[in-house]
Scaffold this active site. Sequence first.
Site, PDB file in Angstrom:
ATOM      1  N   ASP A   1       6.075   1.321 -22.377  1.00 50.02           N
ATOM      2  CA  ASP A   1       6.052   1.793 -20.996  1.00 50.02           C
ATOM      3  C   ASP A   1       6.748   3.170 -20.987  1.00 50.02           C
ATOM      4  OD1 ASP A   1       6.165   1.779 -18.101  1.00 50.02           O
ATOM      5  OD2 ASP A   1       8.281   1.218 -18.316  1.00 50.02           O
TER       6      ASP A   1
ATOM      7  N   ASP B   1       8.147   5.162 -17.607  1.00 51.03           N
ATOM      8  CA  ASP B   1       9.218   5.305 -16.615  1.00 51.03           C
ATOM      9  C   ASP B   1      10.245   4.193 -16.746  1.00 51.03           C
ATOM     10  OD1 ASP B   1       8.263   7.647 -15.129  1.00 51.03           O
ATOM     11  OD2 ASP B   1       6.567   6.370 -14.629  1.00 51.03           O
TER      12      ASP B   1
ATOM     13  N   GLY C   1       2.897   2.677  -8.749  1.00 50.38           N
ATOM     14  CA  GLY C   1       2.026   3.814  -8.468  1.00 50.38           C
ATOM     15  C   GLY C   1       2.531   4.603  -7.269  1.00 50.38           C
ATOM     16  N   GLY C   2       2.616   5.908  -7.446  1.00 51.32           N
ATOM     17  CA  GLY C   2       3.165   6.759  -6.385  1.00 51.32           C
ATOM     18  C   GLY C   2       2.321   6.774  -5.120  1.00 51.32           C
ATOM     19  N   LYS C   3       1.001   6.886  -5.256  1.00 55.78           N
ATOM     20  CA  LYS C   3       0.138   6.923  -4.068  1.00 55.78           C
ATOM     21  C   LYS C   3       0.209   5.578  -3.332  1.00 55.78           C
ATOM     22  CE  LYS C   3      -3.459   8.198  -6.672  1.00 55.78           C
ATOM     23  NZ  LYS C   3      -3.088   8.714  -7.967  1.00 55.78           N
TER      24      LYS C   3
ATOM     25  N   HIS D   1       0.950  13.564  -3.028  1.00 56.46           N
ATOM     26  CA  HIS D   1       1.129  13.200  -4.431  1.00 56.46           C
ATOM     27  C   HIS D   1       1.018  14.427  -5.334  1.00 56.46           C
ATOM     28  CE1 HIS D   1       0.456  10.756  -8.178  1.00 56.46           C
ATOM     29  NE2 HIS D   1       1.531  10.204  -7.643  1.00 56.46           N
TER      30      HIS D   1
ATOM     31  N   SER E   1       0.928   9.086 -14.435  1.00 55.06           N
ATOM     32  CA  SER E   1      -0.250   9.889 -14.806  1.00 55.06           C
ATOM     33  C   SER E   1      -0.106  10.517 -16.195  1.00 55.06           C
ATOM     34  CB  SER E   1      -0.429  11.007 -13.776  1.00 55.06           C
ATOM     35  OG  SER E   1       0.697  11.860 -13.834  1.00 55.06           O
TER      36      SER E   1
ATOM     37  N   ASP F   1      10.713  -2.113 -18.933  1.00 58.19           N
ATOM     38  CA  ASP F   1      11.998  -2.154 -18.235  1.00 58.19           C
ATOM     39  C   ASP F   1      11.937  -2.886 -16.901  1.00 58.19           C
ATOM     40  OD1 ASP F   1      10.464   0.006 -17.019  1.00 58.19           O
ATOM     41  OD2 ASP F   1      12.311   0.417 -15.903  1.00 58.19           O
TER      42      ASP F   1
HETATM   43  C1  XBP Z   1       6.204   3.453 -12.971  1.00 59.86           C
HETATM   44  C2  XBP Z   1       5.734   3.723 -11.620  1.00 59.86           C
HETATM   45  C3  XBP Z   1       5.253   5.050 -11.262  1.00 59.86           C
HETATM   46  C4  XBP Z   1       6.243   6.134 -10.967  1.00 59.86           C
HETATM   47  C5  XBP Z   1       5.559   7.253 -10.235  1.00 59.86           C
HETATM   48  O1  XBP Z   1       5.934   2.091 -13.339  1.00 59.86           O
HETATM   49  O2  XBP Z   1       5.635   2.836 -10.810  1.00 59.86           O
HETATM   50  O3  XBP Z   1       4.527   4.874 -10.094  1.00 59.86           O
HETATM   51  O4  XBP Z   1       7.265   5.619 -10.147  1.00 59.86           O
HETATM   52  O5  XBP Z   1       4.477   7.768 -10.910  1.00 59.86           O
HETATM   53  P1  XBP Z   1       5.917   1.618 -14.845  1.00 59.86           P
HETATM   54  P2  XBP Z   1       3.200   8.334 -10.084  1.00 59.86           P
HETATM   55  O6  XBP Z   1       7.154   2.168 -15.498  1.00 59.86           O
HETATM   56  O7  XBP Z   1       5.957   0.128 -14.769  1.00 59.86           O
HETATM   57  O8  XBP Z   1       4.655   2.104 -15.480  1.00 59.86           O
HETATM   58  O9  XBP Z   1       3.682   8.993  -8.823  1.00 59.86           O
HETATM   59  O10 XBP Z   1       2.566   9.311 -11.034  1.00 59.86           O
HETATM   60  O11 XBP Z   1       2.276   7.181  -9.772  1.00 59.86           O
HETATM   61 MG    MG Z   2       8.850   1.178 -16.278  1.00 61.10          MG
END
Ligand code: XBP
Ligand code: MG
Length: 238
Positions: A26, A28, A68-70, A95, A138, A196
Site C-alpha cells: 500500500d 498512503d 479515495g479523495g473524490k 480534486h 493516483s 496500514d
Molecule cells: C489512501 C486513500 C487516498 C488518499 C487520497 O488509502 O484513501 O484516498 O487519502 O488520495 P490506501 P486521492 O492507503 O488504503 O490506499 O485524493 O488521490 O484519492
Molecule cells: Mg494506507
Amino acid sequence: MQAEAAILAPSGAADLIRQAAALIFDVDGTLAETEELHRQAFNHAFSRHGLGWEWDRAVYKDLLRVTGGKERMRAYHARLRIAAPLSDADIAELHRIKTAHYAGLIETGCCRLRPGVAELLAAAQVRGQRLAIATTTSHGNIDALLSQALGTRWAADFDVVVAGDDVQHKKPAPDVYLEVLARLKLDASDCVAIEDSANGLIAASRANIPVLITRSMFFRDDDFSDAQAVLDDLAGLG
Ligand code: XBP
Ligand code: MG
C-alpha cells in the site's frame, strides 16, 4: 478486541516477508505518513474554491473510512444538512487543485519514507522477490512521492503498480489486489500485502493475500485481528 494469536513476533513477521515471492505495498500510511499532507491539500482546495470547509485531524480520521479523495469529498458533502450542490465537475476541479497542492508539498521533501521501508525494498530485490503496489491514490501521487524518496527511476524496481482509478471499486473491495495478482501471475498465498488500515486489510484479505500491518498515524486503533502480523513499523525487516 485484537486476536493475539494472529499477531506474530517480529521474527515471525520477518519469516512471513522472506518466504513471499512478491511483496505488495500500500502507499498512503504504509510507505510514508502522507495522510496529513493529503488533509492539508484538501483544505487548500476547499479554501481556493471558497467552500468554507475545514477538515481538522479528528474529522479527517473519521472521513478516512471513505477511501479515495473524490469519494471522501462527496461523502462529506452528503453529510452536510444545508449545502450548495456540488457537481461532478466541481468535485473534479477540487480534486485537481488538491492533487497539485499535494504534489507541491511532497516536492519539498518533508515526507520521508517510514522506518525500514527503503531497507526492505532493497533487501527484497537482493533476495529476488518481486515488488508491487496496490493503492487507492493516483499514479500521479505515487510518482510524486516515490520520485522524491527513491529517485525518478523508481518505477523500474516495481513489476506492477495498480492505483484506485485503474479498477472499478476502491478498497475495501479487493479489486486492486486481484488486479495486482493477475498482472504478477502469482497465487495470493505466494504474496504478502503490507498495509496500514482496516480498509486495506479487508481488501487484501478478500483477495486471500496474507497481510502484515505497519501501524500508522490515523489508523493505529483500527481492528487488525485478521492480519498475520501487526508491527509499529517495518524497521529491522530487511
Ligand atoms: C489512501 C486513500 C487516498 C488518499 C487520497 O488509502 O484513501 O484516498 O487519502 O488520495 P490506501 P486521492 O492507503 O488504503 O490506499 O485524493 O488521490 O484519492
Ligand atoms: Mg494506507
